[in-house]
Design an enzyme around this catalytic site. Sequence first.
Site, PDB file in Angstrom:
ATOM      1  N   CYS A 160      52.601  64.457  22.884  1.00  0.00           N
ATOM      2  CA  CYS A 160      51.342  63.717  22.856  1.00  0.00           C
ATOM      3  C   CYS A 160      51.396  62.658  21.751  1.00  0.00           C
ATOM      4  O   CYS A 160      51.685  62.974  20.600  1.00  0.00           O
ATOM      5  CB  CYS A 160      50.205  64.702  22.598  1.00  0.00           C
ATOM      6  N   TYR A 200      50.541  69.215  21.564  1.00  0.00           N
ATOM      7  CA  TYR A 200      51.574  69.065  22.578  1.00  0.00           C
ATOM      8  C   TYR A 200      52.661  68.215  21.927  1.00  0.00           C
ATOM      9  O   TYR A 200      52.364  67.165  21.348  1.00  0.00           O
ATOM     10  CB  TYR A 200      51.065  68.330  23.820  1.00  0.00           C
ATOM     11  N   PHE A 215      49.052  61.103  20.202  1.00  0.00           N
ATOM     12  CA  PHE A 215      48.054  61.331  19.167  1.00  0.00           C
ATOM     13  C   PHE A 215      48.495  62.442  18.222  1.00  0.00           C
ATOM     14  O   PHE A 215      48.264  62.382  17.016  1.00  0.00           O
ATOM     15  CB  PHE A 215      46.707  61.649  19.804  1.00  0.00           C
ATOM     16  N   CYS A 216      49.127  63.472  18.780  1.00  0.00           N
ATOM     17  CA  CYS A 216      49.676  64.535  17.930  1.00  0.00           C
ATOM     18  C   CYS A 216      50.824  63.995  17.091  1.00  0.00           C
ATOM     19  O   CYS A 216      50.991  64.381  15.922  1.00  0.00           O
ATOM     20  CB  CYS A 216      50.171  65.692  18.800  1.00  0.00           C
TER      21      CYS A 216
END
Length: 379
Positions: A114, A111, A116-117
Amino acid sequence: MAARCGRALAKVGYTFLDAPPSLRAGTGARLAAYRAYATGSTGSSGSSGARSGLALSARTAATGGGLLAAALLGAGLGLYHSVKRGQQRHFAQDKPAQAEGGAMKLVLYQYKTCPFCSKVRAFLDYHGLPYDIVEVNPVMRKEIKWSTYRKVPILMVDEDVQLNDSSVIISSLKSRLISTDKSMSEILSCYPELKSKNERGKEVVEYMNKYWLMLNEADALRLYPEKSVQKEEMKWRQWADDWLVHLISPNVYRTTDEALASFDYIVREGKFSSFEGFFAKYVGAAAMFIISKRLKSKHNLQEDVRQDLYKAVNDWISAIGKKRKFMGGDGPNLADLSVFGVLRVMEGLQAFDDMMSNTKVKHWYQRMERATQNHEGRK
């Protein structure tokens, strides 16, 4: 239609609340995994069949939990670029990069907003690794229907090895870039799963050793000439996952105006009908405004959540100190890349502007931007 959208928003909102605390792997287990790796005796998990099963298994842990919410209802966190649909090719330069450990075909399922991404992208960009992006629809998730693992980021390596969890992705890739004699499957076997149940009784999965690099003694000494350097990097990587990331949503949805501004990004940049756009903007903003209050209580934040954000960022800069450009010294280390990846999802929003104006993070942040944009880790 409205009821269906409402259920989706509610599901996403509550998914965010499922974020589990990080599980701490025991020192003995870490050392056992390290010893097995360094000596090349990874046991049964090191066999090609077992490694293949582990690599292709999608029953692994989510990065930080609640990433579905971080993308849909948290999509306004950092949508400072247009959402790119389908598959995109990212090159460090005009030609594909040759990684230190040999060229790898990398496909990142993500995403856009996001955190974390964003951490994974920061690592890939800094090291000049070319990669494809598949933007995942946060509601239907059709793009990852092939996987029983239903969260992001997912990184596919050479089309057959699946990496999950942002910190595992970063640790295993860094290990692979240095330990060129080890395959990605061999490295991945050193990050076994740990299953447990969160406070709501839902099963969650974490990874052992996820902040450790799997290196032999010589490579470890070259990268970390002092043990304190390694401990510092691991400490702040975990801090980014366990604390910093939880400050994002309460800050970008702090007020109704900020919540609306966040969802205005989604409507402008996404593909919505008039009704869907109206619904997403106003109902979504209202839902996340309410949920952000619950998150504030859950994580024991101050009434003015900006103060927690300011303190966290200033603590980070203080840890770097005045004599270093980055925590890694003259260049970013994995902690720098993790913190930068989390913070940049707020770009374009009021919370980001306030952070830049009221903390000491600006100069470090600008150095990180240059380092990732110029792929300085390629060296």
